[in-house]
Each structure stands twice: as structure tokens, then as C-alpha cells.
Design a protein around this motif. Sequence first.
Motif, PDB file in Angstrom:
ATOM      1  N   ARG A 213       3.501   9.528  -1.921  1.00  0.00           N
ATOM      2  CA  ARG A 213       2.596   9.819  -3.059  1.00  0.00           C
ATOM      3  C   ARG A 213       2.596  11.489  -3.137  1.00  0.00           C
ATOM      4  NH1 ARG A 213      -0.552   5.319  -4.669  1.00  0.00           N
ATOM      5  NH2 ARG A 213       0.466   3.617  -3.875  1.00  0.00           N
ATOM      6  N   GLU A 216      -0.739  13.979  -5.078  1.00  0.00           N
ATOM      7  CA  GLU A 216      -1.807  13.300  -5.383  1.00  0.00           C
ATOM      8  C   GLU A 216      -2.797  13.855  -4.578  1.00  0.00           C
ATOM      9  OE1 GLU A 216      -2.407  10.543  -7.148  1.00  0.00           O
ATOM     10  OE2 GLU A 216      -0.816   9.355  -7.537  1.00  0.00           O
ATOM     11  N   LEU A 233      -7.460   7.552  -4.906  1.00  0.00           N
ATOM     12  CA  LEU A 233      -6.859   8.719  -5.562  1.00  0.00           C
ATOM     13  C   LEU A 233      -7.490   9.208  -6.735  1.00  0.00           C
ATOM     14  CD1 LEU A 233      -3.262   7.555  -4.735  1.00  0.00           C
ATOM     15  CD2 LEU A 233      -5.066   8.942  -3.168  1.00  0.00           C
ATOM     16  N   SER A 235      -6.097  10.176  -9.252  1.00  0.00           N
ATOM     17  CA  SER A 235      -5.235   9.628 -10.495  1.00  0.00           C
ATOM     18  C   SER A 235      -5.816   8.359 -10.822  1.00  0.00           C
ATOM     19  CB  SER A 235      -3.557   9.559  -9.974  1.00  0.00           C
ATOM     20  OG  SER A 235      -3.493   8.616  -8.716  1.00  0.00           O
TER      21      SER A 235
END
Length: 560
Positions: A213, A216, A233, A235
Motif C-alpha cells: 500500500r 498510505e 488507514l 484513507s
Amino acid sequence: MSNGKRILIVGGVAGGASCAARARRMDEQAEIILFERGPFVSFANCGLPYYVGDVIRREQSLLVATPELFRDRFNIQVRLHSEVVAVNRQEKTVTVRDHGSGTNYEERYDALVLSPGASPVKPPIEGLDLPGVFSVRTIPDSREIRKRIEEARAGRAVIIGGGYIGLEMAENLLRRNLQVTLVELQRQLMPLSDPEMVVPIHEALTERGADIRLGEEVARVSRSDDGLLTVHLKSGGTVDSDVVILAVGVRPEVRLAMEAGLELGPMGGIRVDERMRTSDPHIWAVGDAVEVYNVVTGSRGLMPLAGPANRQGRIAADVICGRDVRFRGVQGTAVVGVFDQVLAATGPSEKVLKRLGLWDSPLQCEKIYLHPGHHANYYPGAEVITIKLIFSKKDGRILGAQAVGKEGVEKRIDIISMAIQKGGTVFDLEEAELCYSPQFGSAKDPVNLAGMIAANVLRGDVEVVHAPEMAARPEGVCVLDVREPLEFKRGHVEGAVHIPLGELRRRMNELPRDREIWVYCYVGQRSYVAARALRQYGFRAKNLSGGYRSLLMWQKAVDL
């Protein structure tokens, strides 16, 4: 008790332990005491990920030296579980806390060496103190990670950070059949390297099942009642895990130096001179905690590597014992292996040079790419090495190099590293006399080829363009592909004119004389021949450095 100089050393591992042993070799009469707050005086912390991964089976194998060895071989006293908590510079004493008894005591010094090392960076993220979240810095760290994997029957791991330790831990946990998710804040692994050079490492991990990832950031880590960890995360995504490894870097341990009033540098490390002496003439400092001079960039910074730490310890010992020597500085030579891929580098990368504002001026940098075999191609088993060489257009001085491949990578970077250390140029590389036998190299070694290609640029034999320029080429540029028809059919630059090299001389009339022609092949060799011929016939031709292969690597890095 000796009547000689009293040398106290704070911290073992690389810098402190090497300083102690060297000081004894230089002065048989000195009294040398080494304090280590942990349970081990000198261990191979670079081997810790491989102990977690069962590549190294015995913990004992990680021990470089023991207190008994220091006592019997060097007449050096090692005090484990003994933390130096204060330095009294006026009295030239240190306060030591014996963690076994819980008591403090004083020791006098004539010379004091600080080798406190560095501690793992721990961002202000909620949940990093939870059971099951680990850093990888000491033998007890690796021991606890192994214990967690076995007791929890761990099947999933999250690694936060994609630098050296993060990659090595990812490889070793994958070897233990864990599902690995690697979370990296930057848009690439190995953030100090140039992104296109890291692509093979990224692919080696993903091919073996790693979930990478990029871009991130971790918001927090939570733990359920049954011990399951969840990484949240920013996000909005989440990743469940049995074990979390924190590998976002290290910061210098400077509390002791700071409280003693020693000067720190702009990066937060202990300021030292060429003799590893601090702002106090009776105190030296070595290893991960100090700021050192970079011989390429001219700046000072942190370089937490074992090689420089060992050399610094040796320098400090020599100076303490009366020898006039200096530490030359660092250039950042390092290597990492991930499964069958090896990435090595020396000197700053292009992105670092540009970030420091050195690329265009004052260094006037240029770069070239090549993809030679690691030994003679006619001998079975030749593996491709991708090399990026950075040099100065002013005088050809070598500034940095990166290489990636399966075999022979670190050998070439080591050669270029020594060339940089001696102030060498690309002309020195083309003339380098290196070992040759078909199973080990080529008559024109990859190092020679790198020098030759760069020298061709400096001599004006060819002008080069690079992948980003090809992707954003201005209107009016004619792109010429000189590969064979089957190669062209497999993939080519959009809008390229296709004339195989063997047909070029009789088909030059098909090319425009009023426009620049950017020529490419697969790795840049045939297109160099084509560009040379075109230039001699009056065309304005440039060569794509590293060819279509370099363009593909760059495009993959952009797409990650």
C-alpha cells in the motif's frame, strides 16, 4: 588497576565495541570500561530480520562478541545492564545506573566515548504500544516477534514502513508463510532511492503475495478482545493482523549528550569534528547518534550504517591514543536483498540531489542507464543488471550510482563506491582494469560500460534523453525505433517510426532533416549506433538512455 589512561565507552554494538577493541590494540596500559544498558555488548542487528525469518536459526549466532571475549582477549571490562544516565563534564565523571541492583555509582574518565546508537522512530499514532506491535532493533525485539508468531499462530502481518528493515522483514515473514501487508507513506518503496530503480524490488514482493500500500498513512492501531490487531488507514481502509512491525526509521539517541550540554547538529545528531571529537575536548561520539560529513553533497547529516560506525569507533580510539587521523566522511553505500533481487547504491540518488538543489547547479548532474549481463552473455546463466550512473557534466566526476538485479549487483556498486571515494571520474571507470573470466564478468565489465556510455556523453559523441522526456516529448520530435519487427510488434512508443538498424543506412531518406530524431532500441546499444550514424549524416539525433527497458521501468514506477 592500570596506571594508564582511563577510557569509558557508553554503548557497544558496532561503534562502541570497535572503539574498545581498537583502543586496547593501540594502548596496552589503558583501563577500558564499556557500559551497555542492554543484555548484549555486541550483536549483529542487521541480522535480526533473518533470525525472525528462521534463516538464522540460533540466537547465539547473532552475538559478535561477549563480555568474556572482551575480558579474556582484550582485558576490557564490559558491564551489562549498566546505563550511563549522566555526564559531569567539570568533574570528568559519569553516573551509572546498575539495573540489576537499582543503584547508581560514579566513574571517572580521562576520555569518554558516546556510542548510544539510535532508537526506532515511533510516530504519534494511537495503538503503537499495544501487545503485538513491535520494532526491530535488538535481539529481545526479534525474540518477542518470534514468540508472538508462534504463540498466536500468526498468519497475517502488517509492516509500517518500506525502507531497509521493512523490506527485510517483509521478505522473512513471507518466507514464514505469513500474509504480509506493507504500508508506506511515500509513493515508492526505499524512499531515498530513485523510484524507477526500486520497481524490481516491488515486483519481487508482489509476486510472492505481498500487499503493498503506497501513499498510505496509518491513523491508528486497535486490538480486539481476542488479540486481533487492526491497522486503520487515513484513507479509510483497514487491515487485520496478528502482528504489526513498525519500521519507519530511527532517530539518534542524544538525551545523554544534550543533558551534558554537548552541541547538536541541525539534524538532531551529536556534532563531531573529523576526529570524532564533540564540543568537549575530552568526549568523543561515534555511530548512529552522530552527524557526519557527506563527501558528495558537502552537507552534514545522519548515516545509521554499520560500516561507518565501525570506522568511526576506530578513528576515535586512534585519536584518544595519540594518533592524528581523521574520518573522511560518508557517501551512503548500502545494499538490500529481497528474494532474488538485489538493490545497491552509493552516493546520493537523483531525487536527493534535486531535493538539496544540487542537480542543476552547482554540480551540473547528468545520468545514464544501462542493462548489461552480470557476466559474459555466451556463458550460461547471465542475469541482467540495471545500472544508473550519476555524474557531473563539468568534469565527469562520479556522484552516485544505483544498481538492481539478481547477480553481481553489489560487486559493481562496491567498485563505483571506491571510485567516488578516490574522486574518480567516468573516464576512470571506462579504463578500470577488472577481473574477467566468462563466468564472472565480461571483457567490458558493466562498470566499464557505464564509464564508456557516460564518457561518450561528455565527449559529445551522443546526446541523451530520458524516459520522462520521451513521455512528454515536444511536438515535432521524430521518434525512431530501430529494433527488429517482432520487438516492435510486442510494444513500442506511440507514434514511433520503425526502421530496423540493419536497414537504417539505406532508408535514411525516410527521416526528416528539419526535426530532432530521438532514437531508441531495447537497452540503448543499437540506438546508440544508429544515433552516431545519423549524426554523421547530418541529422539531429539523440539516444534514449537505457532504451525501451528503462522507459518501461519508469512507467511502472509512475503507475504504482
